[in-house]
Scaffold this active site. Structure first.
Site, PDB file in Angstrom:
ATOM      1  CG  HIS A 125      -1.621   1.265   1.513  1.00  0.00           C
ATOM      2  ND1 HIS A 125      -2.633   1.748   0.717  1.00  0.00           N
ATOM      3  CD2 HIS A 125      -1.456   2.179   2.493  1.00  0.00           C
ATOM      4  CE1 HIS A 125      -3.065   2.899   1.197  1.00  0.00           C
ATOM      5  NE2 HIS A 125      -2.351   3.199   2.271  1.00  0.00           N
ATOM      6  CG  ASP A 155       8.625  18.017 -25.715  1.00  0.00           C
ATOM      7  OD1 ASP A 155       8.810  17.530 -24.588  1.00  0.00           O
ATOM      8  OD2 ASP A 155       7.908  17.495 -26.580  1.00  0.00           O
ATOM      9  CD1 TRP A 163       6.874   3.115   4.519  1.00  0.00           C
ATOM     10  CD2 TRP A 163       8.085   4.006   2.868  1.00  0.00           C
ATOM     11  NE1 TRP A 163       7.232   4.374   4.909  1.00  0.00           N
ATOM     12  CE2 TRP A 163       7.981   4.949   3.906  1.00  0.00           C
ATOM     13  CE3 TRP A 163       8.802   4.354   1.728  1.00  0.00           C
ATOM     14  CZ2 TRP A 163       8.569   6.206   3.842  1.00  0.00           C
ATOM     15  CZ3 TRP A 163       9.387   5.604   1.664  1.00  0.00           C
ATOM     16  CH2 TRP A 163       9.270   6.527   2.710  1.00  0.00           C
ATOM     17  CB  SER A 208      11.259   6.385 -13.437  1.00  0.00           C
ATOM     18  OG  SER A 208      10.254   7.298 -13.728  1.00  0.00           O
ATOM     19  CB  SER A 209      12.367   9.712  -9.583  1.00  0.00           C
ATOM     20  OG  SER A 209      11.152   9.056  -9.353  1.00  0.00           O
ATOM     21  CG  HIS A 243      12.017  14.383   6.512  1.00  0.00           C
ATOM     22  ND1 HIS A 243      10.908  14.071   7.256  1.00  0.00           N
ATOM     23  CD2 HIS A 243      11.949  15.704   6.299  1.00  0.00           C
ATOM     24  CE1 HIS A 243      10.219  15.166   7.501  1.00  0.00           C
ATOM     25  NE2 HIS A 243      10.836  16.168   6.939  1.00  0.00           N
ATOM     26  CD  GLU A 303       9.340   9.881  -1.910  1.00  0.00           C
ATOM     27  OE1 GLU A 303      10.336  10.246  -2.550  1.00  0.00           O
ATOM     28  OE2 GLU A 303       8.285   9.475  -2.447  1.00  0.00           O
ATOM     29  CE1 TYR A 308       8.438  19.030   4.350  1.00  0.00           C
ATOM     30  CE2 TYR A 308      10.543  17.929   4.630  1.00  0.00           C
ATOM     31  CZ  TYR A 308       9.441  18.555   5.166  1.00  0.00           C
ATOM     32  OH  TYR A 308       9.333  18.705   6.514  1.00  0.00           O
ATOM     33  CB  SER A 343       0.519  28.602  -5.521  1.00  0.00           C
ATOM     34  OG  SER A 343       1.238  28.254  -4.372  1.00  0.00           O
ATOM     35  CG  HIS A 358      12.092  14.131  12.285  1.00  0.00           C
ATOM     36  ND1 HIS A 358      11.911  15.371  11.743  1.00  0.00           N
ATOM     37  CD2 HIS A 358      11.568  13.271  11.397  1.00  0.00           C
ATOM     38  CE1 HIS A 358      11.309  15.271  10.577  1.00  0.00           C
ATOM     39  NE2 HIS A 358      11.082  13.997  10.345  1.00  0.00           N
ATOM     40  CG  HIS A 359      11.590   9.896   9.886  1.00  0.00           C
ATOM     41  ND1 HIS A 359      10.250   9.815   9.597  1.00  0.00           N
ATOM     42  CD2 HIS A 359      12.043  10.990   9.208  1.00  0.00           C
ATOM     43  CE1 HIS A 359       9.915  10.798   8.780  1.00  0.00           C
ATOM     44  NE2 HIS A 359      10.982  11.526   8.534  1.00  0.00           N
ATOM     45  CB  THR A 419       5.038  24.911   6.863  1.00  0.00           C
ATOM     46  OG1 THR A 419       6.189  24.088   6.654  1.00  0.00           O
ATOM     47  CG2 THR A 419       3.815  24.175   6.386  1.00  0.00           C
ATOM     48  CE  LYS A 433       4.370  26.779  -0.342  1.00  0.00           C
ATOM     49  NZ  LYS A 433       4.888  27.770  -1.265  1.00  0.00           N
ATOM     50  NE  ARG A 472       3.781   2.939  11.296  1.00  0.00           N
ATOM     51  CZ  ARG A 472       4.605   3.712  10.571  1.00  0.00           C
ATOM     52  NH1 ARG A 472       5.508   4.476  11.170  1.00  0.00           N
ATOM     53  NH2 ARG A 472       4.526   3.736   9.267  1.00  0.00           N
TER      54      ARG A 472
END
Lengths: 78, 541
Positions: B64, B94, B129, B159-160, B243, B245, B247, B258, B292-293, B318, B321, B440
Site C-alpha cells: 500500500h 517540450d 516500506w 525514472s525519477s 524525509h 521524499e 517534500y 498556489s 527525527h524518524h 510552512t 505559505k 502500527r
C-alpha cells in the site's frame, strides 16, 4: 555534424521550431483536437467503453484481494 | 503518425504526461484495494478476514505504501502535471530531453509489475516500506519478494532521476524570452525544487537498498550485526532519502494549490517571491531533519535536541505559505468551484497534519508516539489529504485544459464532501488510538481499541465509494454523458478559463488557459513572448 554547426552559425534568428514541424513529413502529421491525445478509443462501438474502463480499474482494484486469497490458500488458512 | 510512434516511442511531453496519468490511476486502484483489506482486517478485534495470516497483513501494508507513493502520487503530480505544464508555462516547445522523458515513463510499468509480483511470490515482502534490516534480511525474508520490491524501488528511482535531470535542464535552459527565473509560475518553481530534492536524495536510497541487496544475495555484512555491520546505518541512509521524499510528494502540491487559490480568488499570489523562498527553505530543511524518524534508536541527547529543533523550524516556512494562501484569499473574489474546494480542504487538513507533526517532532513526546497509530494518523493527514487533495484539485483545475472534456460539477462537489468526511472519519480516530498506545503494523488489537477502529474502517468504506464516484466522473467526462446534464451549472465554475483567472496581465502565469484546448501537438509555432506587467513597452519590444 561540423558542417551543420557551420551552416547554423551565421543565422541570427531562433527558428529551430521549424525542425519539429519538418519531422512531420517523416512520421506523419499527428492528430490534434479533442480525443486525439487520449491513448485509447472512447467512442468505439466494438467493445463497450464502460466494460474496458471499469474492467481495467476493477482488475487492478481486485488484484490485492486475489493476492490475499492466494496466500491464505497456500498457507492452508482457508 | 502511427499509434506505436505516438504512444510507445513518444517524444511529446503532453502525450507522455497522459501516459503517466493513466498509469498513476491504475496504481492507485491497487493501493486502494490494499488499504481496503487492511481496514477490513482492523474492523474488529481478533482475526477478521485474513484468518490470522499476519504476514499477508504486513505484505499489504508494505505494498500500500510503496504503490501509493512511488507508483501513484509521484507519477501523477510530477510525471503527469509536471511534465504536461512545466514546458507550457515556460513557453518551451517540450522538455529539454524528449527521449529521456519517454524512458522515464517506461521504467514505471515494470516497477508496477515487480510490486505486483512481489505480492504474489513466496510469502511476499512483509517488511514495511522502510525495508529495515534485519526484518528484510535473508534470515527473515528468504524469498525473492523483497528483492523484487527493491528492484521496483530501483526502477522508480531511475525514472525519477532521469525526470529530475530533465526538469532542471528544462527550467534552466528552455525558458522563453522574457521569462526570468523569479517570474516563473509557482508550479514551475515547485517542480524545480522537487527535481533538486529528487536528485540529491534518491542516490542515497539507491546506495542503502543496493547494500541491502548485497547483504541478501552476496554474503556481505553491511547491516548484519553478526558480521560486524550496523542496521542503524541503513536507517540513516533510508531516512536521508525518506524525509525529503515527504517534500518531494507535497511540494508539487504546493505549486498546484498556489495556482488554484490565486485563480479562484481573482488575485495574484500574495508574496510570490516569499512563496518560492519558503518552498526552497522547506526543501533545504528537509535534508537536515532525517533522524527525527529514529529518535528511539539510541541517538545521543545532543542529536535529539538538534533534530527536534531543526524539525520545528520547518513550521516557519510552512506557516509563511499557509498565511500567504490565506492572504491571497483575503479580500479576493473567492469562488467555491470544485478545484477551490479541494484547495480549501488542503489548507485545513494540511495544517492539521502539520500541527500533529510539530507534536511528533519533539524527541521526548515521540518516545510515546513512535510506532503508534498517532504517526499513521499524522502522515495520512499530510499525505493522504495534503498530496491527494492537491492532486484532485489539480486534476479538476487542469483536466479541461488538458483534454477539453468537462466534468459534472455537482458530482465534483459531492466527491469533495464525501472524500473530506471520509478521510477525516478514517484518520482522526487514529490519533486517539495512537495516544492510547495502539502500535502500527499490527493486524490485531485489544478489545478496548475496537470502537475507534470500527469508526475508521466504516469511513474507509466511504472512501472506497468516493473512489468509485471519481471513476464514474472521469468515465462520464470521457464519454460526455452527464447524469446531471439538465441541472443548471455555471460553466465558469467548471472551467478556469482565461477570463476567470486574471493573472495573465499581471505576471507570466496561466498561459495554459490561453492555448487551444487541448493544446496542439506542437504547442507553440513560435516562441511566445512573455513579460511582466512592470516591464515598459520599450523593454517588451
Amino acid at each position: 555534424m561540423i558542417s551543420r554547426v557551420g551552416l547554423r552559425a551565421p543565422r541570427a534568428t531562433r527558428n529551430f521550431q521549424v525542425s519539429a514541424k519538418s519531422m512531420n513529413s517523416v512520421f506523419g502529421t499527428p492528430k490534434t483536437g479533442t480525443y486525439s491525445n487520449i491513448p485509447f478509443p472512447v467512442k468505439t462501438k466494438r467493445v463497450p467503453f464502460a466494460l474496458v474502463w471499469y474492467g481495467t480499474f476493477g482488475f487492478f482494484f481486485a488484484f490485492p484481494f486475489i493476492t490475499a486469497y492466494w496466500h491464505m490458500k497456500k498457507a492452508g488458512n482457508i | 503518425m502511427s499509434y506505436m510512434n505516438r504512444w510507445f516511442l513518444s517524444t511529446s511531453h503532453k502525450d507522455i504526461a497522459t501516459l503517466y496519468l493513466g498509469y498513476g490511476f491504475m496504481s492507485a486502484m491497487v493501493a486502494t484495494g490494499m488499504s481496503v483489506i487492511i481496514r477490513l482486517e482492523l474492523s474488529g478485534a481478533g482475526p477478521q478476514y485474513l484468518h490470522g495470516n499476519n504476514q499477508v497483513f504486513n505484505v499489504l501494508v508494505t505494498g500500500h505504501a510503496m504503490a501509493m507513493m512511488f507508483l501513484f502520487v509521484m507519477p501523477v503530480l510530477i510525471g503527469a502535471f509536471g511534465k504536461f505544464f512545466v514546458p507550457i508555462m515556460m513557453g518551451a516547445v517540450d522538455m529539454a530531453f524528449a527521449r529521456l522523458n519517454n524512458i522515464s515513463f517506461w521504467c514505471l510499468p515494470p516497477a508496477l509489475v515487480c510490486i505486483m509480483a512481489s505480492l504474489l511470490m513466496e510469502n511476499g515482502a512483509g517488511t514495511g516500506w522502510t525495508v529495515y534490516p534485519p526484518l528484510s534480511s535473508i534470515n527473515s525474508h528468504s524469498g525473492p519478494s523483497v528483492d523484487l520490491a527493491m528492484f521496483a524501488l530501483h526502477l522508480t528511482t531511475i525514472s525519477s532521476l532521469l525526470g529530475a535531470i530533465n526538469f532542471m535542464v528544462t527550467v534552466l535552459n528552455m525558458r522563453t524570452m522574457g521569462m526570468h527565473l523569479v517570474h516563473m509560475p509557482l508550479f514551475v518553481w515547485a517542480m524545480y525544487f522537487t527535481a533538486m530534492l529528487l536528485l540529491l536524495s534518491l542516490p542515497v536510497l539507491t546506495a542503502g537498498v543496493t547494500l541491502l541487496l548485497m547483504d541478501r544475495n552476496f554474503n556481505t555484512g553491511f547491516f548484519e550485526v553478526a558480521a560486524g555491520g550496523d542496521p542503524v546505518t541503513y536507517q540513516h541512509l533510508f531516512w536521508f532519502f525518506g524525509h525529503p521524499e515527504v517534500y518531494i510528494i507535497i511540494i508539487p502540491g504546493f505549486g498546484i494549490i498556489s495556482h488554484i487559490v490565486s485563480t479562484y480568488s481573482k488575485k495574484p499570489m500574495f508574496g510570490h517571491v516569499g512563496m518560492l523562498y519558503a518552498m526552497g527553505s522547506i526543501g533545504l530543511l528537509g535534508f537536515l531533519v532525517w533522524s527525527h524518524h529514529m529518535f528511539v534508536v539510541g541517538l545521543d541527547i545532543d542529536s535529539r535536541a538538534y533534530f527536534t529543533s531543526a524539525t520545528m523550524v520547518i513550521a516557519v516556512p510552512t506557516g509563511i505559505k499557509m498565511f500567504s494562501w490565506l492572504a491571497t484569499m483575503y479580500g479576493g473574489e473567492v469562488r467555491l468551484t470544485v478545484p477551490m474546494l479541494f484547495a480549501l480542504g488542503f489548507l485545513f487538513l494540511f495544517t492539521m497534519g502539520g500541527l500533529t507533526g510539530v507534536m511528533t517532532s519533539n524527541a521526548s513526546i515521540d518516545v510515546a508516539f513512535h510506532d503508534t497509530y498517532y504517526v499513521v494518523g499524522h502522515f495520512h493527514y499530510v499525505l493522504s489529504m495534503g498530496a491527494l487533495f492537491s492532486l484532485m484539485g489539480g486534476y479538476f483545475y487542469w483536466s479541461k485544459s488538458m483534454y477539453n472534456l468537462s466534468y459534472c460539477v455537482i458530482k465534483g462537489r459531492m466527491l469533495f464532501w464525501l472524500l473530506f468526511n471520509a478521510v477525516n472519519g478514517m484518520f482522526l480516530p487514529m490519533h486517539f488510538l495512537g495516544l492510547n498506545g495502539m502500535p502500527r503494523r499490527m493486524s490485531d488489537y485489544p478489545d478496548s481499541f475496537e470502537p475507534w477502529n470500527v469508526m475508521s474502517s466504516l469511513f474507509s468504506m466511504m472512501s472506497m465509494f468516493t473512489v468509485m464516484l471519481f471513476l464514474n466522473m472521469v468515465y462520464e467526462q470521457l464519454t460526455g454523458n452527464f447524469q446531471f446534464k439538465t441541472k443548471k451549472v455555471n460553466e465558469n465554475d467548471n472551467t478556469p478559463d482565461f477570463m476567470a483567472s486574471n493573472l495573465l496581465g499581471l505576471n507570466n502565469s496561466d498561459i495554459e488557459f490561453v492555448l487551444p484546448s487541448p493544446a496542439n501537438y506542437h504547442t507553440y509555432n513560435e516562441l511566445p513572448m512573455l513579460y511582466a506587467k512592470e516591464m515598459s513597452n520599450e523593454e517588451v519590444k
